[in-house]
Write a protein that holds these residues in place. Structure first.
Motif, PDB file in Angstrom:
ATOM      1  N   MET A 111       0.298  -1.218   0.204  1.00 51.19           N
ATOM      2  CA  MET A 111      -0.437  -0.018  -0.205  1.00 51.19           C
ATOM      3  C   MET A 111       0.983   1.501   0.152  1.00 51.19           C
ATOM      4  O   MET A 111       0.477   2.438  -0.363  1.00 51.19           O
TER       5      MET A 111
ATOM      6  N   CYS B 195       2.440   1.827  -3.346  1.00 51.60           N
ATOM      7  CA  CYS B 195       1.461   1.967  -4.431  1.00 51.60           C
ATOM      8  C   CYS B 195       1.476   3.551  -5.238  1.00 51.60           C
ATOM      9  O   CYS B 195       0.883   3.651  -4.300  1.00 51.60           O
TER      10      CYS B 195
ATOM     11  N   ASP C 100      -2.022   3.807  -6.087  1.00 49.14           N
ATOM     12  CA  ASP C 100      -3.426   4.188  -4.429  1.00 49.14           C
ATOM     13  C   ASP C 100      -4.255   2.875  -5.212  1.00 49.14           C
ATOM     14  O   ASP C 100      -5.655   3.326  -4.631  1.00 49.14           O
ATOM     15  N   CYS C 101      -3.944   1.420  -5.562  1.00 46.32           N
ATOM     16  CA  CYS C 101      -4.992   0.927  -5.802  1.00 46.32           C
ATOM     17  C   CYS C 101      -5.418  -0.611  -4.586  1.00 46.32           C
ATOM     18  O   CYS C 101      -6.167  -0.431  -4.632  1.00 46.32           O
TER      19      CYS C 101
ATOM     20  N   TYR D  71      -6.250  -1.202  -0.845  1.00 44.30           N
ATOM     21  CA  TYR D  71      -7.180  -0.179   0.027  1.00 44.30           C
ATOM     22  C   TYR D  71      -7.205  -1.513   1.246  1.00 44.30           C
ATOM     23  O   TYR D  71      -7.011  -3.387   0.932  1.00 44.30           O
TER      24      TYR D  71
ATOM     25  N   HIS E 162      -6.770  -5.359  -3.604  1.00 39.81           N
ATOM     26  CA  HIS E 162      -6.294  -4.241  -4.747  1.00 39.81           C
ATOM     27  C   HIS E 162      -7.953  -3.933  -6.015  1.00 39.81           C
ATOM     28  O   HIS E 162      -7.963  -5.019  -5.694  1.00 39.81           O
TER      29      HIS E 162
ATOM     30  N   CYS F  77      -5.059  -0.922 -11.089  1.00 40.60           N
ATOM     31  CA  CYS F  77      -3.787  -1.130 -11.058  1.00 40.60           C
ATOM     32  C   CYS F  77      -3.013  -1.088 -12.449  1.00 40.60           C
ATOM     33  O   CYS F  77      -3.129  -1.157 -13.219  1.00 40.60           O
TER      34      CYS F  77
ATOM     35  N   CYS G  17       4.777  -2.962  -5.754  1.00 40.63           N
ATOM     36  CA  CYS G  17       3.924  -4.045  -4.897  1.00 40.63           C
ATOM     37  C   CYS G  17       4.739  -5.657  -4.615  1.00 40.63           C
ATOM     38  O   CYS G  17       5.419  -5.224  -3.754  1.00 40.63           O
TER      39      CYS G  17
END
Length: 207
Positions: A64, A67, A70-71, A73, A82, A87, A93
């Motif tokens: 997180m 990334c 910010d895909c 969560y 994700h 993405c 990641c």
């Protein structure tokens, strides 16, 4: 609210790969991706240990943090997921994760980079629970059905535990206390050192 966690008891794992097979069958995982895999330490040497490894759904997940779009969560249950629609397949990641959880799918002889794929704790994705879109991108949402991850349910020796972190911790703690060993398996001695032995007295002399 329950915080979902995995833990693998290396004293029980027999390297059968049942968890790996269950995951692939449950979610129709893309070719070249293993959302879960079994790793054997000191293979072929007396005292070898095996553990089942996947995304650990970290409380402070490095995937997180790195990334760029910010895909990733975190759900209310603490599951790290994700969004494949966001993405961009940069792979940051995969480099950041210490467990090698995010992976590129492999389609063809040399593989093609695409959207990252990872363990979902059988919690689906951002789409509507149980929808066809969710199934096609992330697989079955067992948590929405009130079930535990398939890998943990299919573990024949119950080495792999998945569910509420407090419940999982209590189960493992009870096992360790009953057999008197287990905590050293997780590298406690390597990370923090082993307790020093009390000085022995020989022939009545003081040490």
């Amino acid at each position: 609210m329950a915080r979902m966690k995995f833990i693998c008891d290396s004293e029980r794992c027999i390297e059968c790969n049942g968890c790996v097979t269950a995951c692939k069958a449950e979610h129709d995982v893309p070719w070249g991706v293993n959302r879960r895999r079994v790793v054997t330490l000191n293979d072929g040497v007396a005292g070898e240990k095996s553990i089942s490894v996947a995304c650990m759904h970290c409380s402070d997940a490095p995937c997180m943090a790195v990334c760029p779009v910010d895909c990733f969560y975190r759900t209310d249950e603490g599951v790290v997921l994700h969004d494949k629609d966001i993405c961009i397949g940069c792979g940051y990641c995969s480099y950041a994760c210490p467990f090698g959880a995010p992976q590129f799918p492999s389609n063809g002889t040399f593989g093609l980079r695409g959207k990252m794929d990872k363990c979902t704790f059988c919690a689906g994705g951002p789409e509507e629970n149980g929808s066809q879109a969710e199934w096609e991108k992330y697989g079955r949402n067992r948590l929405a059905e009130g079930k535990l991850p398939s890998c943990a349910e299919m573990c024949s020796t119950k080495a792999l535990l998945g569910g509420d972190g407090d419940v999982v911790a209590d189960i493992f703690r009870t096992r360790v206390v009953s057999r008197g060993t287990g905590s050293e398996v997780w590298g406690w001695g390597t990370a923090y050192g082993k307790p020093a032995e009390a000085p022995s007295r020989k022939n009545g002399s003081k040490s």
